[in-house]
Design a protein around this motif. Structure first.
Motif, PDB file in Angstrom:
ATOM      1  N   ASP A   1       1.222  -1.255   0.221  1.00  0.00           N
ATOM      2  CA  ASP A   1       0.143   0.163   0.197  1.00  0.00           C
ATOM      3  C   ASP A   1       0.526   1.294   0.241  1.00  0.00           C
ATOM      4  O   ASP A   1       0.655   2.323  -0.765  1.00  0.00           O
ATOM      5  CB  ASP A   1      -1.182   0.606   1.045  1.00  0.00           C
ATOM      6  CG  ASP A   1      -2.557  -1.051   1.302  1.00  0.00           C
ATOM      7  OD1 ASP A   1      -2.222  -1.552   0.027  1.00  0.00           O
ATOM      8  OD2 ASP A   1      -2.671  -1.409   2.112  1.00  0.00           O
ATOM      9  N   ILE A   2       2.116   1.156   0.874  1.00  0.00           N
ATOM     10  CA  ILE A   2       2.787   2.551   0.784  1.00  0.00           C
ATOM     11  C   ILE A   2       3.510   2.257  -0.798  1.00  0.00           C
ATOM     12  O   ILE A   2       3.515   3.562  -1.632  1.00  0.00           O
ATOM     13  CB  ILE A   2       3.621   1.999   1.594  1.00  0.00           C
ATOM     14  CG1 ILE A   2       3.551   1.718   3.166  1.00  0.00           C
ATOM     15  CG2 ILE A   2       4.726   3.272   1.613  1.00  0.00           C
ATOM     16  CD1 ILE A   2       4.768   1.471   4.250  1.00  0.00           C
ATOM     17  N   PHE A   3       3.752   1.467  -1.427  1.00  0.00           N
ATOM     18  CA  PHE A   3       4.315   1.965  -2.966  1.00  0.00           C
ATOM     19  C   PHE A   3       3.042   2.545  -3.812  1.00  0.00           C
ATOM     20  O   PHE A   3       3.984   3.090  -4.693  1.00  0.00           O
ATOM     21  CB  PHE A   3       4.542   0.376  -3.415  1.00  0.00           C
ATOM     22  CG  PHE A   3       5.795  -0.220  -3.561  1.00  0.00           C
ATOM     23  CD1 PHE A   3       7.256   0.162  -3.964  1.00  0.00           C
ATOM     24  CD2 PHE A   3       6.086  -1.242  -2.732  1.00  0.00           C
ATOM     25  CE1 PHE A   3       8.042  -0.494  -4.000  1.00  0.00           C
ATOM     26  CE2 PHE A   3       7.268  -2.046  -2.978  1.00  0.00           C
ATOM     27  CZ  PHE A   3       8.239  -1.026  -3.544  1.00  0.00           C
ATOM     28  N   ASN A   4       2.187   1.934  -3.816  1.00  0.00           N
ATOM     29  CA  ASN A   4       0.905   2.240  -4.394  1.00  0.00           C
ATOM     30  C   ASN A   4       0.189   3.575  -4.409  1.00  0.00           C
ATOM     31  O   ASN A   4       1.127   5.195  -5.468  1.00  0.00           O
ATOM     32  CB  ASN A   4      -0.497   1.820  -4.146  1.00  0.00           C
ATOM     33  CG  ASN A   4       0.053   0.211  -4.396  1.00  0.00           C
ATOM     34  OD1 ASN A   4       0.576  -0.194  -5.394  1.00  0.00           O
ATOM     35  ND2 ASN A   4      -1.254  -0.932  -3.947  1.00  0.00           N
ATOM     36  N   LYS A   5       0.006   4.319  -2.864  1.00  0.00           N
ATOM     37  CA  LYS A   5      -0.317   5.967  -2.734  1.00  0.00           C
ATOM     38  C   LYS A   5      -0.430   6.199  -3.882  1.00  0.00           C
ATOM     39  O   LYS A   5       0.322   7.682  -4.054  1.00  0.00           O
ATOM     40  CB  LYS A   5       0.865   6.240  -2.238  1.00  0.00           C
ATOM     41  CG  LYS A   5       1.033   7.117  -0.863  1.00  0.00           C
ATOM     42  CD  LYS A   5       2.323   7.585  -0.166  1.00  0.00           C
ATOM     43  CE  LYS A   5       2.757   9.127   0.626  1.00  0.00           C
ATOM     44  NZ  LYS A   5       0.949   8.194   1.439  1.00  0.00           N
ATOM     45  N   HIS A   6      -1.210   5.842  -4.858  1.00  0.00           N
ATOM     46  CA  HIS A   6      -1.928   6.923  -6.019  1.00  0.00           C
ATOM     47  C   HIS A   6      -1.077   7.088  -6.865  1.00  0.00           C
ATOM     48  O   HIS A   6      -0.695   8.432  -8.030  1.00  0.00           O
ATOM     49  CB  HIS A   6      -2.253   8.473  -5.460  1.00  0.00           C
ATOM     50  CG  HIS A   6      -3.297   8.158  -4.633  1.00  0.00           C
ATOM     51  ND1 HIS A   6      -4.571   7.229  -3.999  1.00  0.00           N
ATOM     52  CD2 HIS A   6      -3.611   8.726  -3.292  1.00  0.00           C
ATOM     53  CE1 HIS A   6      -5.195   7.239  -3.395  1.00  0.00           C
ATOM     54  NE2 HIS A   6      -4.369   8.118  -2.888  1.00  0.00           N
ATOM     55  N   MET A   7      -0.109   6.267  -7.144  1.00  0.00           N
ATOM     56  CA  MET A   7       0.981   6.080  -7.873  1.00  0.00           C
ATOM     57  C   MET A   7       1.167   4.869  -9.119  1.00  0.00           C
ATOM     58  O   MET A   7       0.157   4.244  -8.791  1.00  0.00           O
ATOM     59  CB  MET A   7       2.436   6.748  -7.363  1.00  0.00           C
ATOM     60  CG  MET A   7       2.418   7.949  -6.727  1.00  0.00           C
ATOM     61  SD  MET A   7       4.156   8.097  -5.903  1.00  0.00           S
ATOM     62  CE  MET A   7       4.034   7.415  -4.586  1.00  0.00           C
ATOM     63  N   ASP A   8       2.282   5.610  -9.871  1.00  0.00           N
ATOM     64  CA  ASP A   8       1.997   4.532 -11.038  1.00  0.00           C
ATOM     65  C   ASP A   8       2.589   3.391 -10.622  1.00  0.00           C
ATOM     66  O   ASP A   8       3.532   3.442 -10.517  1.00  0.00           O
ATOM     67  CB  ASP A   8       2.449   4.825 -12.169  1.00  0.00           C
ATOM     68  CG  ASP A   8       2.463   4.212 -13.806  1.00  0.00           C
ATOM     69  OD1 ASP A   8       1.308   2.666 -13.739  1.00  0.00           O
ATOM     70  OD2 ASP A   8       3.286   4.382 -14.055  1.00  0.00           O
TER      71      ASP A   8
END
Length: 296
Positions: free
Chosen positions: A170-177
């Motif tokens: 979830d930390i990776f994702n953080k509204h990023m591609d």
């Protein structure tokens, strides 16, 4: 690319290496929550001209994972990096590339061991001076950085290993591609993170940092902040900052005023990339590095 083991102060450190010995060294320093694999896509674009070395920094991957917070203060991290440079390039300085937390070590080398660094290249990572100002201001960067307070919380490692490390992803994702996160890479990250002790080691980087984070809307008075004198934080070698503009964790305000600390600064802002630019645009990042080095 190959993996090599280096003993530093009697402890085992893993290195991802590409290129031939005898060529100029390029040191790659990863951040959280990555490991040397952060540079797997980038290094092949540079290995023809450089001996590329990416350590699993202490607390990460297959390297030593001490459990005490005191083992993650900046002088300890710098001692690891200087040992890597001394081993692979004993007679010449290295080009140093940092991302995320790896940038803290890269900048530290530039400040304290400038004789070991010929050029400093940072991709979506921060200099402590501008970043501390931004984090202490109580504005947008303070809001974006609230995850730091959560990661510093004692026992947080137990939350992060639950459900196959779901919270770290979830930390990776953080509204990023996250289009680059294949099933194979996901498995490799999970193997690198390991158990509670492995994740605690990674989090200790945050816990050991002296930088202070304001609550949103509540600036920290300057007299309560760490002493960060400009002269002690000067980058005297040529410096390139590559910035993916869609980063939601580190905002552009985190490098406002960086030029005050640098003798020679080049900033390249990339519109269609974010914090994970090294995975999203490795060929483009390599081209920018090649052009910068050719000019300086």
């Amino acid at each position: 690319m190959r993996n090599e083991t280096l003993k530093i102060s009697g402890q085992r450190f893993n290195m991802l290496v590409a290129g031939e010995a005898g060529k100029p060294m390029m040191l790659f320093l990863h951040g959280f929550p990555e490991y040397s694999g952060a540079f797997e896509e980038l290094m092949p674009h540079l290995a023809q001209d450089f001996l590329c070395v990416a350590p699993d920094q202490r607390g990460f991957g297959a390297s030593w994972k001490p459990q005490d917070i005191k083992d993650y203060v900046l002088p300890a991290l710098l001692s690891d990096a200087t040992a890597v440079i001394s081993h692979y390039s004993p007679d010449a300085p290295a080009v140093v590339v940092g991302h995320d937390w790896g940038s803290a070590v890269a900048y530290g080398l530039a400040f304290r061991n400038p004789d070991l660094v010929s050029h400093l290249i940072i991709a979506n990572g921060v200099h402590p001076g501008p970043f501390q100002r931004a984090m202490a201001a109580g504005g947008a960067q303070s809001v974006a950085s609230q995850y730091i307070a959560d990661l510093r919380r004692e026992g947080k490692e137990h939350d992060l290993v639950a459900n196959d490390h779901a919270a770290i992803f979830d930390i990776f994702n953080k509204h990023m591609d996250m289009g680059w996160m294949t099933p194979a890479r996901r498995a490799a990250y999970r193997a690198a993170w390991g158990n509670v002790e492995g994740v605690r080691a990674m989090l200790n980087w945050y816990r050991a940092s002296p930088l202070k984070l304001a609550d949103p809307g509540s600036p920290i008075p300057p007299e309560e902040l760490p002493d960060l004198p400009t002269d002690a934080l000067r980058v005297r070698m040529p410096h390139l900052l590559i910035w993916g503009m869609n980063d939601t964790a580190l905002l552009p305000e985190s490098y406002e005023g960086l030029q005050e600390y640098c003798d020679t600064l080049t900033i390249e802002e990339v519109a269609d990339a974010d914090h994970w630019i090294l995975h999203q645009r490795p060929a483009d990042v390599a081209d920018r590095i090649h052009r910068f080095l050719a000019q300086h």
